[in-house]
Design an enzyme around this catalytic site. Structure first.
Site, PDB file in Angstrom:
ATOM      1  N   ASP A  98       7.673  -5.586  -6.502  1.00  0.00           N
ATOM      2  CA  ASP A  98       6.511  -4.820  -6.040  1.00  0.00           C
ATOM      3  C   ASP A  98       5.447  -4.716  -7.126  1.00  0.00           C
ATOM      4  O   ASP A  98       5.710  -4.967  -8.312  1.00  0.00           O
ATOM      5  CB  ASP A  98       6.993  -3.410  -5.630  1.00  0.00           C
ATOM      6  CG  ASP A  98       6.193  -2.850  -4.460  1.00  0.00           C
ATOM      7  OD1 ASP A  98       5.038  -3.255  -4.284  1.00  0.00           O
ATOM      8  OD2 ASP A  98       6.736  -1.994  -3.738  1.00  0.00           O
ATOM      9  N   ASP A 135       2.345  -2.210   4.415  1.00  0.00           N
ATOM     10  CA  ASP A 135       3.228  -1.064   4.638  1.00  0.00           C
ATOM     11  C   ASP A 135       3.134  -0.579   6.074  1.00  0.00           C
ATOM     12  O   ASP A 135       3.982   0.182   6.541  1.00  0.00           O
ATOM     13  CB  ASP A 135       2.864   0.080   3.681  1.00  0.00           C
ATOM     14  CG  ASP A 135       3.366  -0.193   2.271  1.00  0.00           C
ATOM     15  OD1 ASP A 135       4.272  -1.024   2.110  1.00  0.00           O
ATOM     16  OD2 ASP A 135       2.839   0.420   1.328  1.00  0.00           O
TER      17      ASP A 135
HETATM   18  C1  GLA Z   1       5.340   0.041  -1.934  1.00  0.00           C
HETATM   19  C2  GLA Z   1       5.929  -0.924  -0.931  1.00  0.00           C
HETATM   20  C3  GLA Z   1       6.866  -0.172  -0.016  1.00  0.00           C
HETATM   21  C4  GLA Z   1       7.955   0.513  -0.825  1.00  0.00           C
HETATM   22  C5  GLA Z   1       7.304   1.415  -1.848  1.00  0.00           C
HETATM   23  C6  GLA Z   1       8.346   2.000  -2.787  1.00  0.00           C
HETATM   24  O1  GLA Z   1       4.466   0.934  -1.326  1.00  0.00           O
HETATM   25  O2  GLA Z   1       4.917  -1.568  -0.215  1.00  0.00           O
HETATM   26  O3  GLA Z   1       7.452  -1.063   0.914  1.00  0.00           O
HETATM   27  O4  GLA Z   1       8.759  -0.452  -1.454  1.00  0.00           O
HETATM   28  O5  GLA Z   1       6.350   0.714  -2.634  1.00  0.00           O
HETATM   29  O6  GLA Z   1       7.795   2.837  -3.717  1.00  0.00           O
END
Ligand code: GLA
Length: 714
Positions: free
Chosen positions: A463, A533
């Site tokens: 990420d 997301d």
């Molecule tokens: C980001 C990702 C999510 C999740 C969060 C965790 O927002 O896009 O899918 O993994 O981080 O903190």
């Protein structure tokens, strides 16, 4: 000797030019250089002035002289007055560059792939540029990049260094994709380019996209459709600040794409090579569908890892538990995960940090040791518990980041990217580590190795939850601060490359606070990407449609969640059309919903070789109508899967599949039908491909948020 030849070259340059009107012209000179694929070719020619010219894409060969406007990779400061591809300050302060054709080499890298390298040099300086191409014949894909080197007395400064500067005729439509967090790619815009410049760019440093995406479509001679029109789609393989600029000067339109020149002057020492990111171009004379299918074929071979291997069904805990979990809560998900048929479990954020436990997004990033309270014996027992239920185990990580509340920050406050004399600006309470610093590179590599070496881990989500707002490096010299943007991404790719090589059997998901990093720069190290997301399936239908112009559906992660509170049957059907996963607390799911999920997974396992490895046909555009529809066809065309997603109530008109073999017969069967809905009118019938494509089939959905997944088997 050198001086004489330079002077001769300059005289030759002046003699060969004539000025007509306000545009310099020159006579053509052989040879004609073609960069050719099966249905497309780029035609270049050196002029009598020694410069390299391009026949604008989509225009017939011009008779007569070559115009300065049509220079292929134009340089600033020596006659070219529009947007240049290259702008250099030489070691002696000269701000002009002239590039003359020197020669080319072409090699057959395989039966399908031809590499071309065109050498150009400046007659007044030991300054050389190589234009590089890799043409994929069957896929009509051309990868293009540029290498710059010199032997001047000191560093030269590259102020602009585009990867590509293709020239087009006038009647050009641009389709680009604007968005924001949770709305990535959701707003396609098609507009006719008009005189002036149109810029798509980002200045975010560590991710290409938050608002504007580095993939776009150019339609020649009018708007294109799924099945008609000449299109050239482009995707810049770069995960940092980028610029795609469309410069219409009235005499033609130039698409200049590359690293963003914004604040990125690059001082290139003598003897070193600067290699620009690759631009991926794909051509079709038959519209957007054909363009995408060819790009997907290329991507399976060159654009992502293991592109010919189907992906397992994944269960993620992020939407289900957020930060609120411990060993027992996670381990308690494994038996129900197995019961419904999932194959990998992905443990998301929140498993690490001790002095600063990662129990929310305020602390812990950088301290990559498992939290002893939540996971007293670390990650391995959790992976082992998953294995007992026949589940592979995956882990979330964000190796480039640090929270101020962490041991790492306490020990190395100077490791973060920040501007001196400015208050630290946090995003999501975190900072970016300065990856240009060797100690940070070593730290991140060690962290990744430690995490991925835990026995039983075979999947990871990488990420990147913020971008740069204060781009200063405590490592780079004061006169090299502008290198940060490029050196960061170069170091990032080195890290990703090492990770992919050291852990060849570990699948990797590319994520950036949603879909901030979706590009063919990073993707060759990854198996899939997290597009957003936002998992509301009513928005995923148009979003996945847009991503699918450029990326194969097997790479587009799509998880069933409660976003939008849509019926789970609809959510499952949408996720099944991409890289299928779930993000639900199975222990809280009513039995009827669990059955729907289990039914969807079982159905998906029957068809995933078709949806992941087959050809995609986009049938009904969800941006235009009340419904979205797609079909996937297996490579031998013996099987197909049709998806219909009803976004609003509307007439149950037939969906007409495409890509079937007209002579083959297909048996119609709805997979995992929604409970309580009437069977398909054509359920069980066997019909020829010709009739199916002509008459279509009526799906079982007619109301909003209903979907139908129909297998056509032969
Ligand atoms: C980001 C990702 C999510 C999740 C969060 C965790 O927002 O896009 O899918 O993994 O981080 O903190």
């Amino acid at each position: 000797m050198k001086k004489i030849s330079l002077r001769l070259a300059c005289l030759f340059l002046v003699a060969a030019m004539s000025v007509r009107g306000d545009q310099t012209e020159t006579a053509p000179r052989s040879p004609l250089i073609t960069i050719a694929t099966s249905h497309w070719s780029l035609s270049l020619r050196a002029g009598a002035d020694g410069r390299l010219y391009q026949q604008p894409v989509g225009t017939p060969p011009a008779a007569g002289n070559l115009k300065r406007n049509d220079e292929f990779y134009p340089q600033a400061g020596d006659g070219y007055v529009w947007e240049p591809a290259l702008q250099v300050v030489h070691a002696d302060g000269n701000t002009s560059t002239a590039l003359l054709y020197e020669g080319l080499s072409q090699t057959n890298e395989s039966a399908d792939v031809t590499g071309t390298r065109i050498r150009l040099h400046d007659p007044a300086y030991p300054f050389n540029v190589t234009l590089c191409f890799r043409a994929h014949a069957a896929e009509d894909v051309v990868e293009q990049w540029v290498e710059i080197r010199h032997q001047e007395s000191r560093a030269v400064t590259l102020q602009r260094m585009a990867s590509t500067a293709l020239l087009f005729g006038n009647n050009l439509y641009l389709t680009h994709f604007f968005g924001d967090w949770a709305k990535e790619m959701l707003s396609p815009i098609t507009e006719k380019l008009t005189p002036g410049t149109k810029v798509l760019d980002s200045k975010l440093g560590v991710r290409a996209d938050q608002f504007s995406n580095p993939s776009f479509i150019l339609s020649l001679n009018g708007r294109s459709t799924e099945t008609s029109g000449q299109v050239l789609a482009g995707s810049l393989a770069w995960s940092g600040s980028y610029q795609c600029e469309f410069d219409d000067n009235g005499g033609g339109i130039r698409a200049l794409c590359g690293v963003n020149p914004f604040a990125s002057a690059y001082h290139l020492p003598p003897g070193q090579v600067f290699t620009t990111p690759r631009m991926i171009w794909v051509w079709s004379g038959q519209g957007l569908g054909d363009m995408s299918r060819k790009l997907h074929h290329w991507a399976r071979d060159f654009g992502l890892r293991d592109g010919h291997k189907t992906r397992d069904v994944l269960l993620n805990n992020w939407e289900a538990t957020g930060f609120d979990f411990d060993f027992n809560r996670i381990a308690g998900l494994f038996a129900p995960a197995r019961a419904i048929g999932t194959e990998i479990f992905l443990l998301d954020d929140g498993w690490f940090g001790n002095a600063h436990p990662r129990v929310n997004d305020h602390a812990g990033l950088g301290d990559w040791q498992p939290n002893r309270q939540r996971l007293p014996d670390g990650l391995a027992p959790l992976a082992a518990a998953a294995a007992k239920e026949d589940l592979r185990f995956g882990i979330w990580m964000e190796p480039e980041m640090v929270n101020p509340a962490s041991d790492l920050f306490a020990q190395h406050p100077d490791w973060v990217i920040r501007q001196p004399k400015r208050d630290l600006e946090l995003q999501r309470n975190q900072l970016v580590l300065d990856l240009t610093r060797p100690a940070v590179q070593a730290f991140e590599w060690q962290s990744i190795k430690n995490i991925l070496s835990v026995p039983g881990i075979s999947f990871a989500k990488w990420d990147c939850n913020r971008y740069l707002t204060q781009p200063g490096s405590g490592w780079l010299a004061t006169d090299r601060q502008s290198h940060l943007w490029i050196d960061y991404v170069t170091a990032l790719y080195a890290l990703m490359d090492k990770t992919a090589k050291k852990f060849p059997d570990t699948e990797l998901m590319l994520c950036s606070g949603g879909g901030g990093r979706v590009d063919y720069g990073a993707l060759p190290h990854f198996h899939e990407f997290w597009p957003s997301d936002n998992t509301d399936p009513t928005l995923r239908v148009p979003m996945q449609w847009d991503y699918s112009y450029f990326f194969p559906c097997m790479a587009i992660s799509s998880h069933v969640t409660h976003w939008g509170n849509r019926p789970l049957h609809f959510a499952c059907s949408v996720a099944m059309s991409a890289r299928f996963g779930m993000d639900l607390d199975l222990n809280k799911l009513p039995a009827t919903d669990r059955d729907i999920c289990a039914g969807a997974i079982a159905a998906y396992k029957q068809i995933r070789d078709v949806t992941q490895l087959g050809d995609l046909y986009r049938l009904e555009n969800p941006h235009d109508t009340y419904r979205g529809a797609l079909d996937f066809v297996s490579p031998d065309r013996s099987r197909a899967v049709v998806f219909a997603f009803q976004l609003q109530a509307g007439a149950p008109l037939p969906v007409r599949p495409q890509g079937l073999d007209p002579l083959k017969h297909y048996t119609i069967h709805e997979l995992n039908p929604a409970p309580g809905r009437a069977a398909l009118p054509d359920e069980g019938r066997t019909v020829s491909g010709e009739v199916l494509m002509r008459d279509g089939l009526v799906p079982s959905c007619a109301n909003a948020v209903e979907a139908s997944v129909i297998e056509l088997g032969s």
